[in-house]
Design a protein around this motif. Structure first.
Motif, PDB file in Angstrom:
ATOM      1  N   LEU A  26       0.843  -1.187   0.000  1.00 23.45           N
ATOM      2  CA  LEU A  26       0.000   0.000   0.000  1.00 23.45           C
ATOM      3  C   LEU A  26       0.883   1.244   0.000  1.00 23.45           C
ATOM      4  CD1 LEU A  26      -2.724  -0.889   2.697  1.00 23.45           C
ATOM      5  CD2 LEU A  26      -2.832  -1.200   0.210  1.00 23.45           C
ATOM      6  N   THR A  56      -0.779   4.307   0.013  1.00 22.43           N
ATOM      7  CA  THR A  56      -1.656   5.142   0.829  1.00 22.43           C
ATOM      8  C   THR A  56      -2.599   4.196   1.558  1.00 22.43           C
ATOM      9  OG1 THR A  56      -3.296   5.408  -0.923  1.00 22.43           O
ATOM     10  CG2 THR A  56      -1.596   7.117  -0.771  1.00 22.43           C
ATOM     11  N   VAL A  57      -3.209   4.681   2.623  1.00 21.57           N
ATOM     12  CA  VAL A  57      -4.130   3.863   3.405  1.00 21.57           C
ATOM     13  C   VAL A  57      -5.474   4.565   3.443  1.00 21.57           C
ATOM     14  CG1 VAL A  57      -4.557   2.756   5.632  1.00 21.57           C
ATOM     15  CG2 VAL A  57      -2.204   3.006   4.806  1.00 21.57           C
ATOM     16  N   GLN A  90      -9.370   0.666   4.688  1.00 23.52           N
ATOM     17  CA  GLN A  90      -8.190  -0.131   5.016  1.00 23.52           C
ATOM     18  C   GLN A  90      -7.740   0.117   6.452  1.00 23.52           C
ATOM     19  OE1 GLN A  90      -5.907   1.372   1.732  1.00 23.52           O
ATOM     20  NE2 GLN A  90      -6.150  -0.537   0.544  1.00 23.52           N
ATOM     21  N   LEU A  91      -7.824   1.369   6.891  1.00 21.95           N
ATOM     22  CA  LEU A  91      -7.468   1.700   8.275  1.00 21.95           C
ATOM     23  C   LEU A  91      -8.358   0.926   9.241  1.00 21.95           C
ATOM     24  CD1 LEU A  91      -5.748   4.113   9.880  1.00 21.95           C
ATOM     25  CD2 LEU A  91      -8.081   4.809  10.326  1.00 21.95           C
ATOM     26  N   LEU A  96      -7.361  -2.793   9.124  1.00 21.34           N
ATOM     27  CA  LEU A  96      -6.095  -3.010   9.821  1.00 21.34           C
ATOM     28  C   LEU A  96      -6.298  -2.952  11.332  1.00 21.34           C
ATOM     29  CD1 LEU A  96      -3.812  -0.957   7.436  1.00 21.34           C
ATOM     30  CD2 LEU A  96      -3.535  -3.400   7.950  1.00 21.34           C
ATOM     31  N   TRP A 113      -2.622   2.748  13.509  1.00 18.63           N
ATOM     32  CA  TRP A 113      -2.564   2.614  12.054  1.00 18.63           C
ATOM     33  C   TRP A 113      -2.522   3.963  11.352  1.00 18.63           C
ATOM     34  CZ3 TRP A 113      -0.588  -1.411  10.094  1.00 18.63           C
ATOM     35  CH2 TRP A 113      -0.714  -2.638  10.748  1.00 18.63           C
ATOM     36  N   ALA A 135       0.233   4.872   8.689  1.00 18.84           N
ATOM     37  CA  ALA A 135      -0.138   5.451   7.390  1.00 18.84           C
ATOM     38  C   ALA A 135       0.667   6.714   7.101  1.00 18.84           C
ATOM     39  CB  ALA A 135      -1.636   5.748   7.344  1.00 18.84           C
ATOM     40  N   THR A 175      -0.834  -8.660   7.373  1.00 11.80           N
ATOM     41  CA  THR A 175      -0.011  -7.484   7.094  1.00 11.80           C
ATOM     42  C   THR A 175       1.378  -7.659   7.675  1.00 11.80           C
ATOM     43  OG1 THR A 175       0.106  -5.066   7.235  1.00 11.80           O
ATOM     44  CG2 THR A 175      -0.706  -6.213   9.183  1.00 11.80           C
TER      45      THR A 175
END
Length: 177
Positions: free
Chosen positions: A7, A9-10, A14-15, A18, A47, A51, A74
């Motif tokens: 990734l 960018t997050v 996705q955040l 995660l 996270w 990021a 991850t």
């Protein structure tokens, strides 16, 4: 499972995924820097910090998703090292959701991390893990060299001290750099 990918960018989704992954690992007893119970807010704050490091180029963040597109694994490479260690990266927070374990995902994440390190011209990787855990056996099987253990290094998420074992792995840089 989808292939492991990096990734750059997050997203908010996705955040959230995660954060859910981290909470699952802590709920399952993984000693990964957090105590139980781990709140959504604390997990998301962690996270968000990761990021920011991804955006700034200090970290490489790799993820694996299930068939529905949810992140189930991850690993990170901490690329930003002191100026006398530009060849080194720390491997951190290799996490696999409990529902996705025992399917080879940990090995896929580790191999992808090593490939990413090569792409970033890193030739030495370092990590630490709970002594005696499944991850320690995985790292040894993948050719990582055990350096030694430190007793009473950290706490289990529910309390009680655990030892930590350090590993390193030398890798060849990509020739096409």
């Amino acid at each position: 499972m989808t292939p492991v990918h990096r990734l750059t960018t997050v997203t908010d989704t996705q955040l959230q995924q995660l954060a859910e992954l981290l909470i699952d690992c802590v709920d399952g007893g993984a000693s990964v820097s957090f105590m139980h119970p781990l709140t959504q807010e604390r997990a998301q704050a962690f996270w968000r910090s990761v990021a920011a490091g991804v955006r700034g180029g200090q970290r490489a963040l790799l993820v694996a998703e299930d068939g529905q597109g949810a992140i189930v694994g991850t690993v990170q490479l901490v690329l930003d090292q002191p100026e006398n260690q530009p060849h080194r990266a720390d491997l951190a927070k290799m996490l696999v959701h409990r529902r996705a374990r025992r399917q080879g995902l940990g090995e896929q994440l580790m191999r992808a991390a090593e490939d990413t390190a090569r792409d970033c011209a890193k030739t030495l990787l370092v990590l630490d893990t709970v002594t005696g855990g499944d991850a320690e056996r995985l790292y040894a099987r993948l050719g990582w060299q055990r350096v030694g253990s430190i007793p009473d290094y950290a706490l289990w998420p529910q309390g009680g001290l655990c030892a930590t074992t350090y590993f390193y792995k030398k890798i060849d840089a990509r020739r096409d750099q």
